[in-house]
Design a protein around this motif. Sequence first.
Motif, PDB file in Angstrom:
ATOM      1  N   LEU A 114       0.817  -1.195   0.000  1.00  0.00           N
ATOM      2  CA  LEU A 114       0.000   0.000   0.000  1.00  0.00           C
ATOM      3  C   LEU A 114       0.859   1.255   0.000  1.00  0.00           C
ATOM      4  N   LYS A 115       0.236   2.350  -0.354  1.00  0.00           N
ATOM      5  CA  LYS A 115       0.934   3.624  -0.330  1.00  0.00           C
ATOM      6  C   LYS A 115       1.321   3.930   1.109  1.00  0.00           C
ATOM      7  N   GLU A 116       2.485   4.555   1.270  1.00  0.00           N
ATOM      8  CA  GLU A 116       2.928   4.870   2.626  1.00  0.00           C
ATOM      9  C   GLU A 116       1.924   5.749   3.357  1.00  0.00           C
ATOM     10  N   SER A 117       1.210   6.590   2.640  1.00  0.00           N
ATOM     11  CA  SER A 117       0.217   7.467   3.265  1.00  0.00           C
ATOM     12  C   SER A 117      -0.917   6.685   3.937  1.00  0.00           C
ATOM     13  N   LEU A 118      -1.063   5.403   3.620  1.00  0.00           N
ATOM     14  CA  LEU A 118      -2.116   4.564   4.217  1.00  0.00           C
ATOM     15  C   LEU A 118      -1.610   3.669   5.342  1.00  0.00           C
ATOM     16  N   MET A 119      -0.309   3.739   5.647  1.00  0.00           N
ATOM     17  CA  MET A 119       0.254   2.851   6.669  1.00  0.00           C
ATOM     18  C   MET A 119      -0.339   3.082   8.050  1.00  0.00           C
ATOM     19  N   ASN A 120      -0.612   4.326   8.424  1.00  0.00           N
ATOM     20  CA  ASN A 120      -1.169   4.574   9.753  1.00  0.00           C
ATOM     21  C   ASN A 120      -2.599   4.041   9.864  1.00  0.00           C
ATOM     22  N   ALA A 121      -3.355   4.107   8.779  1.00  0.00           N
ATOM     23  CA  ALA A 121      -4.697   3.513   8.781  1.00  0.00           C
ATOM     24  C   ALA A 121      -4.588   1.991   8.894  1.00  0.00           C
ATOM     25  N   PHE A 122      -3.633   1.418   8.160  1.00  0.00           N
ATOM     26  CA  PHE A 122      -3.422  -0.032   8.241  1.00  0.00           C
ATOM     27  C   PHE A 122      -3.012  -0.429   9.660  1.00  0.00           C
ATOM     28  N   THR A 123      -2.159   0.383  10.284  1.00  0.00           N
ATOM     29  CA  THR A 123      -1.734   0.129  11.663  1.00  0.00           C
ATOM     30  C   THR A 123      -2.938   0.081  12.592  1.00  0.00           C
ATOM     31  N   ALA A 124      -3.836   1.047  12.452  1.00  0.00           N
ATOM     32  CA  ALA A 124      -5.021   1.087  13.312  1.00  0.00           C
ATOM     33  C   ALA A 124      -5.922  -0.119  13.083  1.00  0.00           C
ATOM     34  N   LEU A 125      -6.190  -0.426  11.815  1.00  0.00           N
ATOM     35  CA  LEU A 125      -7.170  -1.471  11.503  1.00  0.00           C
ATOM     36  C   LEU A 125      -6.634  -2.889  11.646  1.00  0.00           C
ATOM     37  N   THR A 126      -5.320  -3.064  11.604  1.00  0.00           N
ATOM     38  CA  THR A 126      -4.787  -4.430  11.690  1.00  0.00           C
ATOM     39  C   THR A 126      -3.732  -4.613  12.764  1.00  0.00           C
ATOM     40  N   GLY A 127      -2.881  -3.608  12.974  1.00  0.00           N
ATOM     41  CA  GLY A 127      -1.799  -3.758  13.943  1.00  0.00           C
ATOM     42  C   GLY A 127      -2.291  -3.685  15.383  1.00  0.00           C
ATOM     43  N   SER A 128      -3.078  -2.679  15.684  1.00  0.00           N
ATOM     44  CA  SER A 128      -3.608  -2.483  17.035  1.00  0.00           C
ATOM     45  C   SER A 128      -4.933  -3.194  17.261  1.00  0.00           C
ATOM     46  N   ASN A 129      -5.698  -3.358  16.224  1.00  0.00           N
ATOM     47  CA  ASN A 129      -7.062  -3.875  16.330  1.00  0.00           C
ATOM     48  C   ASN A 129      -7.177  -5.245  17.008  1.00  0.00           C
ATOM     49  N   GLY A 131     -11.740   4.563  19.227  1.00  0.00           N
ATOM     50  CA  GLY A 131     -10.501   3.876  19.579  1.00  0.00           C
ATOM     51  C   GLY A 131      -9.604   3.678  18.373  1.00  0.00           C
ATOM     52  N   LEU A 132     -10.175   3.290  17.250  1.00  0.00           N
ATOM     53  CA  LEU A 132      -9.401   3.107  16.025  1.00  0.00           C
ATOM     54  C   LEU A 132      -8.876   4.445  15.500  1.00  0.00           C
ATOM     55  N   ILE A 133      -9.696   5.480  15.585  1.00  0.00           N
ATOM     56  CA  ILE A 133      -9.254   6.799  15.135  1.00  0.00           C
ATOM     57  C   ILE A 133      -8.108   7.301  16.012  1.00  0.00           C
TER      58      ILE A 133
END
Length: 179
Positions: A70-85, A165-167
Motif C-alpha cells: 500500500l501507499k505509505e500514506s495509508l500505513m497509519n490507517a493499516f496500523t489502526a485497523l490491523t496492527g492495534s485492532n 478507539g481506532l481513530i
Amino acid sequence: GQIVLSIMAGASIKLLQSSFPQATVFRTMPNLPLLCGQGMIGIADDPLVGKEWKEKVEGVMKELGRVYWLKESLMNAFTALTGSNPAFIYLVIEAMIEAGISLGLKAPIAQEYILGTIEGSVALLRKMDKSPEELRWQICSPGGTTIAGLNELERQNVRAGITEGLIKTFERASEMEGA
C-alpha cells in the motif's frame, strides 16, 4: 545488499533510508496473528525499490499471513485497523467471556462458544455477498432478544467507542511519524 524490514509504527521510509543509507528498507506493519500464520502484513510500496527486492520480501512475509502493498500514506490507517485492532478484538472477547460467566458458564466453555460464533460469523460474512449490516438484520426479530441487546449496545455507545478507539490509534501513529 542488505534488507531492513522495519516494524516500528511511525517510522517513515525517508527516516529509515536516512538511518540505513546502504540498505534497501521496507516499512512494514505486521499484526500479532502472524504467530499462527494468519497475520496481516502491510508493506509501504516505495516506487524506488526494484521488483526483485519486493518479491524477496513478499516471499518471506507471505508465510506469516496476508501481504498487502500500500501507499505509505495509508500505513497509519493499516496500523489502526490491523496492527492495534487485535487488542481491541481481544478486549471485546474478554467482555463476552465475563458476560458468559455472569450467565452461569465456566470461562473455558464461554470462550469456546464465543470463538466458535466469531469464526462462523466471519466465515459467513466472507461467503455471502452481503454487508455486515444486512447479516445483522437477518438475525433480528421484531421485539426479540437480539434487537434488545443491540439497542443496549447502542445506548452504551459501543459502536462510537470502537470507532473512536481506532481513530485515536491512527492519530497516535500519525503523531509518531511526525516526531
